[in-house]
Write a protein that holds these residues in place. Sequence first.
Motif, PDB file in Angstrom:
ATOM      1  N   ARG A  24       0.828  -1.201   0.000  1.00 31.72           N
ATOM      2  CA  ARG A  24       0.000   0.000   0.000  1.00 31.72           C
ATOM      3  C   ARG A  24       0.867   1.257   0.000  1.00 31.72           C
ATOM      4  O   ARG A  24       0.397   2.333   0.345  1.00 31.72           O
ATOM      5  CB  ARG A  24      -0.946  -0.022   1.206  1.00 31.72           C
ATOM      6  N   THR A  33      -3.285   2.718  -9.828  1.00 35.75           N
ATOM      7  CA  THR A  33      -4.310   3.645 -10.297  1.00 35.75           C
ATOM      8  C   THR A  33      -4.100   3.952 -11.776  1.00 35.75           C
ATOM      9  O   THR A  33      -5.079   4.049 -12.538  1.00 35.75           O
ATOM     10  CB  THR A  33      -4.298   4.932  -9.449  1.00 35.75           C
ATOM     11  N   GLY A  51     -10.007  -5.214 -11.813  1.00 33.43           N
ATOM     12  CA  GLY A  51      -9.423  -5.450 -10.495  1.00 33.43           C
ATOM     13  C   GLY A  51      -8.815  -6.830 -10.340  1.00 33.43           C
ATOM     14  O   GLY A  51      -7.788  -6.998  -9.681  1.00 33.43           O
ATOM     15  N   ARG A  56      -7.449  -7.243  -6.859  1.00 34.93           N
ATOM     16  CA  ARG A  56      -8.301  -6.280  -6.148  1.00 34.93           C
ATOM     17  C   ARG A  56      -9.747  -6.501  -6.574  1.00 34.93           C
ATOM     18  O   ARG A  56     -10.008  -7.100  -7.617  1.00 34.93           O
ATOM     19  CB  ARG A  56      -7.899  -4.834  -6.475  1.00 34.93           C
ATOM     20  N   THR A  60     -12.399  -1.378  -5.163  1.00 32.75           N
ATOM     21  CA  THR A  60     -11.103  -0.695  -5.152  1.00 32.75           C
ATOM     22  C   THR A  60     -10.918   0.105  -6.438  1.00 32.75           C
ATOM     23  O   THR A  60     -10.457   1.246  -6.410  1.00 32.75           O
ATOM     24  CB  THR A  60      -9.965  -1.721  -5.000  1.00 32.75           C
ATOM     25  N   HIS A  63     -13.255   3.117  -6.254  1.00 34.70           N
ATOM     26  CA  HIS A  63     -12.710   4.126  -5.346  1.00 34.70           C
ATOM     27  C   HIS A  63     -11.608   4.924  -6.043  1.00 34.70           C
ATOM     28  O   HIS A  63     -11.577   6.157  -5.958  1.00 34.70           O
ATOM     29  CB  HIS A  63     -12.159   3.470  -4.082  1.00 34.70           C
TER      30      HIS A  63
END
Length: 86
Positions: A24, A33, A51, A56, A60, A63
């Motif tokens: 992270r 991203t 994802g 993920r 996620t 978001h």
Amino acid sequence: MEELQRIKNYVDQCAGYDISTKSRKADTVLYRTLYYKLALDNTNKTLSNIGEIVNRDHATVLHARNKLFEYLMSIPDYAKLYDIYK
């Protein structure tokens, strides 16, 4: 899924490591991203499909789209990598 794997490989190469790790750290999150943005802009795959390639879930990706895409594109290095892929 080949398209998504191609995008992930591009971002992995740019990052110099596998973006599907559990890390992270800020730079890892930003590279992930970048992958989400490229995948959403260049394929018709679902959030879940996108994802799945980086371990993920759809939430996620959602978001990141809602909270991080604008910030990511304000960083010249990431914006340049985005433009190069396109």
